[in-house]
Motif scaffolding. Structure first.
Motif, PDB file in Angstrom:
ATOM      1  N   GLU A   1      26.859   0.251  -6.687  1.00  0.00           N
ATOM      2  CA  GLU A   1      26.611   0.378  -8.122  1.00  0.00           C
ATOM      3  C   GLU A   1      27.566   1.376  -8.768  1.00  0.00           C
ATOM      4  OE1 GLU A   1      24.646  -1.315 -10.039  1.00  0.00           O
ATOM      5  OE2 GLU A   1      23.763  -2.519  -8.448  1.00  0.00           O
ATOM      6  N   ILE A   2      27.840   2.473  -8.063  1.00  0.00           N
ATOM      7  CA  ILE A   2      28.755   3.476  -8.609  1.00  0.00           C
ATOM      8  C   ILE A   2      30.160   2.890  -8.752  1.00  0.00           C
ATOM      9  CG2 ILE A   2      29.892   5.681  -8.125  1.00  0.00           C
ATOM     10  CD1 ILE A   2      27.294   6.561  -6.764  1.00  0.00           C
ATOM     11  N   ARG A   3      30.632   2.205  -7.723  1.00  0.00           N
ATOM     12  CA  ARG A   3      31.969   1.601  -7.790  1.00  0.00           C
ATOM     13  C   ARG A   3      32.033   0.558  -8.896  1.00  0.00           C
ATOM     14  NH1 ARG A   3      33.764  -0.450  -2.029  1.00  0.00           N
ATOM     15  NH2 ARG A   3      35.624  -0.932  -3.261  1.00  0.00           N
ATOM     16  N   SER A   4      30.977  -0.223  -9.040  1.00  0.00           N
ATOM     17  CA  SER A   4      30.954  -1.239 -10.086  1.00  0.00           C
ATOM     18  C   SER A   4      31.008  -0.607 -11.470  1.00  0.00           C
ATOM     19  CB  SER A   4      29.694  -2.095  -9.939  1.00  0.00           C
ATOM     20  OG  SER A   4      29.592  -3.034 -10.986  1.00  0.00           O
ATOM     21  N   SER A   5      30.293   0.507 -11.665  1.00  0.00           N
ATOM     22  CA  SER A   5      30.276   1.172 -12.972  1.00  0.00           C
ATOM     23  C   SER A   5      31.660   1.675 -13.358  1.00  0.00           C
ATOM     24  CB  SER A   5      29.274   2.331 -12.959  1.00  0.00           C
ATOM     25  OG  SER A   5      27.962   1.862 -12.750  1.00  0.00           O
ATOM     26  N   PHE A   6      32.346   2.307 -12.423  1.00  0.00           N
ATOM     27  CA  PHE A   6      33.636   2.902 -12.756  1.00  0.00           C
ATOM     28  C   PHE A   6      34.768   1.879 -12.745  1.00  0.00           C
ATOM     29  CE2 PHE A   6      31.257   6.710 -11.669  1.00  0.00           C
ATOM     30  CZ  PHE A   6      31.666   7.579 -12.676  1.00  0.00           C
TER      31      PHE A   6
ATOM     32  N   ALA B   1      29.649   4.662 -21.942  1.00  0.00           N
ATOM     33  CA  ALA B   1      28.552   5.481 -21.430  1.00  0.00           C
ATOM     34  C   ALA B   1      28.893   6.963 -21.390  1.00  0.00           C
ATOM     35  CB  ALA B   1      28.157   5.014 -20.028  1.00  0.00           C
ATOM     36  N   ILE B   2      30.129   7.309 -21.059  1.00  0.00           N
ATOM     37  CA  ILE B   2      30.492   8.704 -20.839  1.00  0.00           C
ATOM     38  C   ILE B   2      31.334   9.266 -21.977  1.00  0.00           C
ATOM     39  CG2 ILE B   2      31.677  10.287 -19.281  1.00  0.00           C
ATOM     40  CD1 ILE B   2      31.025   8.360 -17.011  1.00  0.00           C
ATOM     41  N   ALA B   3      32.364   8.528 -22.385  1.00  0.00           N
ATOM     42  CA  ALA B   3      33.302   9.080 -23.347  1.00  0.00           C
ATOM     43  C   ALA B   3      32.738   9.139 -24.760  1.00  0.00           C
ATOM     44  CB  ALA B   3      34.597   8.271 -23.346  1.00  0.00           C
TER      45      ALA B   3
ATOM     46  N   VAL C   1      21.178   7.969 -12.597  1.00  0.00           N
ATOM     47  CA  VAL C   1      20.969   9.421 -12.546  1.00  0.00           C
ATOM     48  C   VAL C   1      22.298  10.141 -12.339  1.00  0.00           C
ATOM     49  CG1 VAL C   1      19.962  11.280 -11.166  1.00  0.00           C
ATOM     50  CG2 VAL C   1      18.583   9.284 -11.779  1.00  0.00           C
ATOM     51  N   LEU C   2      23.138   9.619 -11.458  1.00  0.00           N
ATOM     52  CA  LEU C   2      24.447  10.247 -11.225  1.00  0.00           C
ATOM     53  C   LEU C   2      25.297  10.230 -12.486  1.00  0.00           C
ATOM     54  CD1 LEU C   2      26.453  11.494  -9.243  1.00  0.00           C
ATOM     55  CD2 LEU C   2      27.200   9.197  -8.657  1.00  0.00           C
ATOM     56  N   LEU C   3      25.301   9.108 -13.197  1.00  0.00           N
ATOM     57  CA  LEU C   3      26.068   9.031 -14.438  1.00  0.00           C
ATOM     58  C   LEU C   3      25.493   9.964 -15.496  1.00  0.00           C
ATOM     59  CD1 LEU C   3      26.681   5.171 -14.666  1.00  0.00           C
ATOM     60  CD2 LEU C   3      28.328   6.940 -14.026  1.00  0.00           C
TER      61      LEU C   3
ATOM     62  N   VAL D   1      25.966  14.884 -18.786  1.00  0.00           N
ATOM     63  CA  VAL D   1      25.434  16.200 -19.146  1.00  0.00           C
ATOM     64  C   VAL D   1      26.412  17.306 -18.743  1.00  0.00           C
ATOM     65  CG1 VAL D   1      23.611  17.857 -18.605  1.00  0.00           C
ATOM     66  CG2 VAL D   1      23.029  15.478 -19.101  1.00  0.00           C
ATOM     67  N   ALA D   2      27.018  17.194 -17.573  1.00  0.00           N
ATOM     68  CA  ALA D   2      27.948  18.221 -17.116  1.00  0.00           C
ATOM     69  C   ALA D   2      29.168  18.313 -18.027  1.00  0.00           C
ATOM     70  CB  ALA D   2      28.382  17.928 -15.679  1.00  0.00           C
TER      71      ALA D   2
END
Length: 285
Positions: free
Chosen positions: A36-41, A50-52, A132-134, A139-140
């Motif tokens: 899932e992490i690899r797919s997201s990025f 989602a992030i920027a 949760v990781l994203l 937040v960081a």
């Protein structure tokens, strides 16, 4: 005198345990999370959205007025940090668990998984762990920008409490994403997610304080779980007086906000579960 030879009885060896592929359920869960992490990025538009976007919104609207101070001593940069962080995690929850899962339904991926021994719960927990990781990453980055460019200073415990509140918000509003994923048609899930999220974020005061919105929107906000989540998040780092001045809404009891947020999560989770079971029954039939 004859001696009769005796054959020793064969000893039974303990049965060998077959090695569990992929390390058992924990191994499958780790593989699911990593996938899932690899797919997201790998999906550039998702990573940017989602992030920027929350970071850019804070940079454009929060930093120019970050040094302004409310009557209770809260910097505007801190109030905007809470608003944009809440916007980011709610957006992440709706689109990670709503639009993306609906696309998998449209491609038949969930149906394929249902026909294999792969546990469905592992797939869903992998998505939650990825979310949760994203959320922690969002937040960081937001906290780092606020502390360096926005002049926001908080005790370590307050930073941790605000971050934990945002991650909890992701988990709570993931129920809304799952409800969209299983109730909407896969081709229309993205449109429905936008139609739900943008009014929620706007009417909850994430973009513009409620005091600057029409009265009808202020009345509607009292019934939105995102508004009550924002009220809880502001209170983590702001006094009640500044929360009321910033949001333009009277502060209520904490238990009222918690009831709205948790109650809506239970209702949405129930709707998502019923829709998922209905789809499973239809598929078997």
């Amino acid at each position: 005198m004859s001696v009769r030879a005796t054959t020793p009885a064969p000893t039974r060896s303990a049965p060998r345990r077959r090695p569990t592929p992929n390390g058992g359920r924990l191994g499958l869960l780790a593989v699911s999370v990593w996938t899932e992490i690899r797919s997201s990025f790998r999906t550039a538009d998702f990573a940017v959205g989602a992030i920027a976007v929350p970071v850019l919104l804070y940079a454009m609207f929060g930093l120019p007025n970050a040094s302004s101070v409310l009557d209770g001593g809260t910097r505007v940069g801190l109030a905007m940090l809470v608003s944009m962080s809440a916007y980011g995690v709610v957006s992440l929850a709706i689109f990670t668990f709503g639009d993306n899962l609906a696309k998998e339904r449209g491609r038949g991926w969930t149906r394929t998984l249902g026909a294999t021994p792969f546990p469905t719960w592992v797939h869903l927990v992998g998505k939650v762990a990825n979310g949760v990781l994203l959320a922690v990453l969002i937040v960081a980055v937001m906290f780092a920008l606020a502390a360096t460019a926005g002049g926001v200073s908080l005790p370590p415990g307050s930073w941790l409490a605000l971050g934990a509140t945002m991650v909890a918000g992701l988990l709570i509003f993931s129920t809304l994403g799952f409800a969209i994923a299983f109730l909407a048609r896969p081709r229309t899930a993205a449109v429905i997610a936008n139609l739900i999220f943008l009014p929620l974020a706007f009417a909850s005061g994430f973009f513009v304080p409620l005091g600057e919105l029409p009265q009808v929107l202020r009345d509607v906000a009292q019934f939105l779980p995102t508004f009550h989540f924002g009220q809880l998040a502001y209170r983590v780092v702001m006094p009640d007086g500044d929360v009321e001045a910033w949001t333009g809404a009277a502060t209520g009891a904490t238990w009222v906000h918690l009831t709205w947020v948790l109650g809506s999560a239970v209702v949405l989770a129930g709707l998502a579960l019923l829709a998922a079971r209905r789809e499973a029954v239809t598929r078997r039939g």
